[in-house]
Design an enzyme around this catalytic site. Sequence first.
Site, PDB file in Angstrom:
ATOM      1  N   GLY A  82       0.833  -1.204   0.000  1.00 47.86           N
ATOM      2  CA  GLY A  82       0.000   0.000   0.000  1.00 47.86           C
ATOM      3  C   GLY A  82       0.865   1.251   0.000  1.00 47.86           C
ATOM      4  O   GLY A  82       1.944   1.283  -0.600  1.00 47.86           O
ATOM      5  N   SER A  83       0.422   2.240   0.767  1.00 45.89           N
ATOM      6  CA  SER A  83       1.094   3.545   0.734  1.00 45.89           C
ATOM      7  C   SER A  83       2.534   3.511   1.211  1.00 45.89           C
ATOM      8  O   SER A  83       3.285   4.446   0.948  1.00 45.89           O
ATOM      9  CB  SER A  83       0.323   4.530   1.591  1.00 45.89           C
ATOM     10  OG  SER A  83      -1.022   4.531   1.205  1.00 45.89           O
ATOM     11  N   THR A  84       2.936   2.447   1.943  1.00 41.24           N
ATOM     12  CA  THR A  84       4.319   2.419   2.423  1.00 41.24           C
ATOM     13  C   THR A  84       5.308   2.312   1.261  1.00 41.24           C
ATOM     14  O   THR A  84       6.505   2.461   1.454  1.00 41.24           O
ATOM     15  CB  THR A  84       4.561   1.234   3.383  1.00 41.24           C
ATOM     16  OG1 THR A  84       4.061   0.046   2.771  1.00 41.24           O
ATOM     17  CG2 THR A  84       3.871   1.455   4.703  1.00 41.24           C
ATOM     18  N   LYS A 139       5.018   4.310  -1.390  1.00 33.46           N
ATOM     19  CA  LYS A 139       5.078   5.633  -2.039  1.00 33.46           C
ATOM     20  C   LYS A 139       6.437   6.328  -1.911  1.00 33.46           C
ATOM     21  O   LYS A 139       6.870   6.974  -2.857  1.00 33.46           O
ATOM     22  CB  LYS A 139       3.956   6.534  -1.510  1.00 33.46           C
ATOM     23  CG  LYS A 139       2.604   6.163  -2.088  1.00 33.46           C
ATOM     24  CD  LYS A 139       1.493   6.991  -1.490  1.00 33.46           C
ATOM     25  CE  LYS A 139       0.150   6.414  -1.881  1.00 33.46           C
ATOM     26  NZ  LYS A 139      -0.923   6.884  -0.999  1.00 33.46           N
TER      27      LYS A 139
END
Lengths: 87, 632
Positions: B287-289, B291
């Site tokens: 997920g966002s980790t 980015k």
Amino acid sequence: MSTHLKPWLLIPATAAALAGGLIWLSHLRYELSLETQRVTTEKKNIEQESNQLRLEIASLTRPERLRQYARDSLNMAPPSPIQVIHQ
Amino acid sequence: MISKEHTFIRRRIEAVAGVLALGILMLGVRAVDLQWLQADHLTNLAEKQRYRQFTTVAPRGPILDQKGRILAKSIETPSLAAIAGEVPSDRISELAKALGISHKKLQHKLNKRKGFVWLARQVPPTVARKVMALNVPGVRQETEWQRYHPLGPETGHLLGFVGIDGRGLEGIERTWNTQLSGESGLRQVRRDARGHSLPDGHWVREPAAGQAITLTLDASIQSIAYAALAEGVRNQNAKGGSVVVMRPQDGAILAMTSWPGYNPNSFRHYRPSDWRNRAITDVFEPGSTLKPFTVAAALESGRWQPDTQVYCEKGAMRIADYIIHDDHAEEWLDVTGVLVRSSNIGSAKMALDIGARPLHNMMEKAGFGKRSGTGLSGESPGIVLPPERWGPVETANIAFGQGIAVTPLQLATAFSVLANDGVHVTPSLFADQLGQHAPTRVMSSTIARQVTQMLEYATSEDGTGSQAVPAGYHVAGKTGTAQKPNPRGGYSKGKYNAVFAGFAPVNDPQLVIIVLIDEPQKSIYGGQVAAPIFRQIAESALPYLGIPARFDHLGDEQDLNNQTWRTMPIAAEKSILDSESLFGMSMREVRHFSAQRGLRLHVHGSGWVIRQKPTATSGLKHGETLEVWLNE
């Protein structure tokens, strides 16, 4: 009396003494071997006991147990980072 | 007459001589038979009687943590066996009682075969003593090595366990079984008639003790991580979770733990699925980790700067026939804002702008898509599609961590790159393997620092990861929430992974911590579920490692040496448990003291104790009176 002491008697006397010595030595060796075996067994037992005690220390001082003990029996709480002093 | 008698005597003499000669001849024959014809066989027999061989079992090597604390050790344990045919049937019930098993069960064991049967393996010494004291014919005591893991479930997944025959079956015990297990020795000795060994014994084969393995793990940090994870999972009613704690400079893994835990000392009571080391075997969508790596790839391309503006389409953007959403609809954000606000659209736009290949290169160099090199068995390489298969939709998805699968350990390694000024270090579990692999540069140190700074904003008051910051420290980190894929290829509804990945302190990172919570029930957001666990681990582990908390509000006026910490009175307090005098105690402490001992307390004044009666408190018994005067 001295006529009985012939020089050749020295040979059987020496042989007897040496034989006696040999027997005594082998006996000594045997006794020592028994002693060694006893000490080796003792050493092994002590090693085993120390092994067990080491494990017991590891088990008794495992962080989770200390944490629980400090919290429940000593009414302690983890310090917040600002309460920890470094020198 | 005389001659007749003579003849008779002569005959007799001859007969006796003949018999004697025959006897001597037979002796000769026998001598030849024994010394010559049967010599080999008899020598053999004699030697068998005289020589005895002992097998000495070499113990399995211990596993130690980086400070030499025991994580796994073998001890000799008694096991009880019997020659089934020799056990009298009228003593079976007595024996069963001492063994603590039912009569029927013991009967069944003894009926299996006539010869050697195990009655109970690896029993406590007390049981063995009890059974041997019965002196039942045919029952005997053997010695076996039993493996014991003092930390139990905390190190269960990582260390694995050892079967009853001494072979490692899971985890480190299995992977490094050859080094750990020793080779048994064989010693030959001569015995005398009384059965004592004579001194000239020799080794037919020398025993080789198993090697000790020293891990980079720290038992205290492992325990901190396990406790924090357990609490977090319970609070969230989650299905499971993993934590990896790593030292970024050299890749030393300080803690690796998973939930649900299992106790390796009684591994049979758990399902095999509980034995799995989730931190390396299970993959999840980061997920966002992920980015920060998209941002790093964008900055590395030179087409983007931290302050470059990107339009975030008010929360929804169509790519081909697919619509990307943001949790918070945004319009214009700079690159830092994309990371702080965790905008999917912003990240996707950056990725689409730089193209699939640079992004793929970044992921690959950061260690995704390949095994991390610790050598642990069962490690998953994760899933990273080859760049040829990255269409615009895939590229956009991967930019915010969907359509890519990583292990917690891989994520820890990747965040170490950011903590390490852009250098990738191979993670290691073994103290002697540290620094064996040459570090590789993944991104320039400037970019690593820029991304770190953005990640620090992401844990500020306005960021998603604000709950990850322990008082007195600065944290760089990123939250993540990812829908779990279902086995049919889509995404499960209502099943999420909450992640927090970060490192602290920002100016000199000492710990990279990854927290993954599987299917939390109360909240799905990494910032609310995983970040508090990160904080809990960091605020215990950082002071433990000797990294002081710093206070910015004392900052500017004082010089650097004085700004760091404040002395708390609690640290200087005298222990109330081992001192007899109550002098200097506060009211509360005196109350606690007397309540603990059941004393009746009379207090005069308030403040701190300056006088007490009686002066020696140790002699006071339950119910007696203690009088104290306080200073104000």
